[in-house]
Write a protein that holds these residues in place. Structure first.
Motif, PDB file in Angstrom:
ATOM      1  N   HIS A 103       5.120 -10.219  -9.787  1.00  0.00           N
ATOM      2  CA  HIS A 103       4.047 -11.036  -9.236  1.00  0.00           C
ATOM      3  C   HIS A 103       2.798 -10.066  -9.449  1.00  0.00           C
ATOM      4  O   HIS A 103       2.563  -8.809  -8.918  1.00  0.00           O
ATOM      5  N   SER A 104       1.505 -10.805 -10.133  1.00  0.00           N
ATOM      6  CA  SER A 104       0.185  -9.904  -9.983  1.00  0.00           C
ATOM      7  C   SER A 104      -0.926 -10.895  -9.951  1.00  0.00           C
ATOM      8  O   SER A 104      -0.959 -11.806 -10.657  1.00  0.00           O
ATOM      9  N   LYS A 131       0.605   0.613 -12.152  1.00  0.00           N
ATOM     10  CA  LYS A 131       2.040   0.922 -12.849  1.00  0.00           C
ATOM     11  C   LYS A 131       2.892   1.299 -11.572  1.00  0.00           C
ATOM     12  O   LYS A 131       4.061   1.483 -11.601  1.00  0.00           O
ATOM     13  N   LEU A 132       2.245   1.638 -10.591  1.00  0.00           N
ATOM     14  CA  LEU A 132       3.054   2.302  -9.223  1.00  0.00           C
ATOM     15  C   LEU A 132       3.314   0.923  -8.460  1.00  0.00           C
ATOM     16  O   LEU A 132       2.634   0.267  -7.928  1.00  0.00           O
ATOM     17  N   LEU A 133       4.707   0.578  -8.373  1.00  0.00           N
ATOM     18  CA  LEU A 133       4.987  -0.879  -7.786  1.00  0.00           C
ATOM     19  C   LEU A 133       5.921  -0.350  -6.542  1.00  0.00           C
ATOM     20  O   LEU A 133       6.566   0.694  -6.344  1.00  0.00           O
ATOM     21  N   VAL A 134       5.897  -1.483  -5.728  1.00  0.00           N
ATOM     22  CA  VAL A 134       6.860  -1.487  -4.581  1.00  0.00           C
ATOM     23  C   VAL A 134       7.661  -2.937  -4.584  1.00  0.00           C
ATOM     24  O   VAL A 134       7.021  -3.834  -5.253  1.00  0.00           O
ATOM     25  N   LEU A 135       8.724  -2.938  -3.942  1.00  0.00           N
ATOM     26  CA  LEU A 135       9.546  -4.065  -3.822  1.00  0.00           C
ATOM     27  C   LEU A 135       9.281  -4.802  -2.302  1.00  0.00           C
ATOM     28  O   LEU A 135       9.451  -3.948  -1.332  1.00  0.00           O
ATOM     29  N   VAL A 162       5.423  -6.060  -6.705  1.00  0.00           N
ATOM     30  CA  VAL A 162       4.014  -5.957  -6.623  1.00  0.00           C
ATOM     31  C   VAL A 162       3.528  -4.723  -6.879  1.00  0.00           C
ATOM     32  O   VAL A 162       4.251  -3.635  -6.401  1.00  0.00           O
ATOM     33  N   SER A 163       2.289  -4.359  -7.357  1.00  0.00           N
ATOM     34  CA  SER A 163       1.646  -3.077  -7.586  1.00  0.00           C
ATOM     35  C   SER A 163       1.350  -2.722  -5.973  1.00  0.00           C
ATOM     36  O   SER A 163       0.784  -3.309  -5.256  1.00  0.00           O
ATOM     37  N   LEU A 164       1.543  -1.315  -5.680  1.00  0.00           N
ATOM     38  CA  LEU A 164       0.992  -0.910  -4.506  1.00  0.00           C
ATOM     39  C   LEU A 164      -0.344  -0.964  -4.259  1.00  0.00           C
ATOM     40  O   LEU A 164      -0.774  -1.481  -3.218  1.00  0.00           O
TER      41      LEU A 164
END
Length: 382
Positions: A19-20, A103-107, A142-144
């Motif tokens: 998701h973005s 590019k730094l993602l979290v779940l 999603v990106s942090l």
């Protein structure tokens, strides 16, 4: 079609919905990152297009994001670059920074829980920004950087923004332009009303086009206008405006309508504060700032003669920042007004008060320091 990212943990393949809010495309490759990941490695992989799915401490992830930000070089400003050139370099640098840091993602779990050590409860913030979890219920990546924006928007929505012209607070929603720059609100609050609203305000109608949070509609009602129709093309803005109008107990005097710009009928006063810069937004979150090809501006001008009552006025609230950046000339603006068979009866100017106008490190400082915000009083030409 649902986009899905894939990564490997140990020897196990895993996946999650992607998701973005800015419409960033699916990462080409995703790897796991944690507290052992260095800023140097994270920055290198992000520049190469690899996404890093964080599984370490939440606060360490925020520190890593800041460390990556410090590694991004900025194009130095130079007197040889034109104002428009500086703007486009600034946009290019901003886009590169967003791509790298994104590019730094979290779940997020299927109920928007962020299952990281020392992570805050983000469920309410995500519910406000993203809506109810989609079916089928599954984790979402999603990106942090985006999530931090969602958290910040929730805090603004909860606390609100003080609006002196109303003597109360307006509560912006995620993705809706917030009235942090009070000068345009003050212009609408203090400019003398046209003759009919001035004589019989309770019997007059005003339109607030592109209402956003509903702040200008509330200001018009606060000035005694009997009926205000507030419009917007954004569903998020419409929900935000309705929420604020309800909070202010103005639902009997303000109708929120859309998604459209002009409502049906005519009004004694038509107010429009379009996005001030004629450039293309990168995703829906920038639509309150950028108006590609000045589309909303021209739509307002061309539609005004058929939507204002005899003796009424249109109020265009516009900054000249685009002129100082070389994106639009004053002649082009005046030509557009004349082409719409309108005439300027007055213009009230004010200077910006926001901190960026005084920030000499801003790459657009020269233009911002010279900026003027104006309310143009327009009437149909005879």
């Amino acid at each position: 079609m649902v986009s899905t990212i894939h990564w490997t943990e140990g020897h196990t393949s895993r996946s999650a919905r992607w998701h973005s809010e800015s419409g960033v495309p699916l990462p080409r490759r995703t790897v796991v990152a944690d507290d052992r990941t260095t800023a140097k490695d994270a920055y290198r992989q992000a520049c190469e297009g690899t996404a890093l799915l964080w599984q370490g401490d939440y606060h360490n992830a925020r520190q890593l994001l800041q460390a990556m930000r410090r590694r991004i070089p900025r194009t130095p400003s130079t007197p040889t670059v034109s104002p428009s050139g500086s703007f486009h370099l600034h946009r290019r640098d901003s886009g590169h920074r967003a791509r790298v840091l994104g590019k730094l993602l979290v779940l997020l779990d299927d109920d928007y829980t962020l299952a990281l050590h020392r992570a805050p409860d983000v469920r309410r913030a995500c519910l406000e920004a993203y809506g109810p979890p989609k079916e089928p219920r599954e984790p979402t990546a999603v990106s942090l950087r985006e999530l931090l924006g969602v958290i910040g928007a929730h805090q603004w929505r909860s606390k609100g923004i003080d609006v002196p012209a109303l003597g109360t607070r307006i509560h912006p929603h995620y993705g809706v332009f917030a009235p942090t720059r009070g000068e345009y609100v003050d212009l609408v609050s203090q400019t003398p009303l046209p003759p009919a609203p001035r004589r019989h305000p309770a019997a007059t109608t005003a339109f607030d086009l592109g209402t956003g949070t509903g702040v200008l509609a509330a200001v018009l009602a606060h000035r005694g206008i009997g009926r205000v129709v507030a419009t917007d093309i954004s569903p998020r803005a419409l929900a935000c405006a309705r929420d604020n109008i309800h909070r202010l107990a103005l639902t009997e005097r303000i109708d929120v309508s859309g998604p459209t710009l002009f409502p049906e009928g005519r009004a004694d006063l038509v107010v429009c504060n379009p996005p001030w810069l004629p450039a293309r937004p990168v995703g829906p979150l920038e639509q309150g700032v950028y108006d590609p090809d000045s589309t909303m501006l021209h739509t307002f001008l061309t539609g005004l003669p058929t939507h204002v009552r005899p003796g009424g006025e249109g109020w265009l609230v516009l900054s000249d920042l685009a002129e100082h950046l070389g994106l639009r000339t004053r002649r082009q603006l005046l030509d557009a007004i004349r082409s719409a068979h309108l005439r300027v009866t007055d213009r009230i100017d004010t200077k910006p008060r926001h901190p960026r106008s005084q920030d000499t490190t801003d790459p657009l400082h020269m233009a911002r320091s010279a900026e003027t915000v104006s309310l143009w009083r327009l009437t149909p030409a005879p």
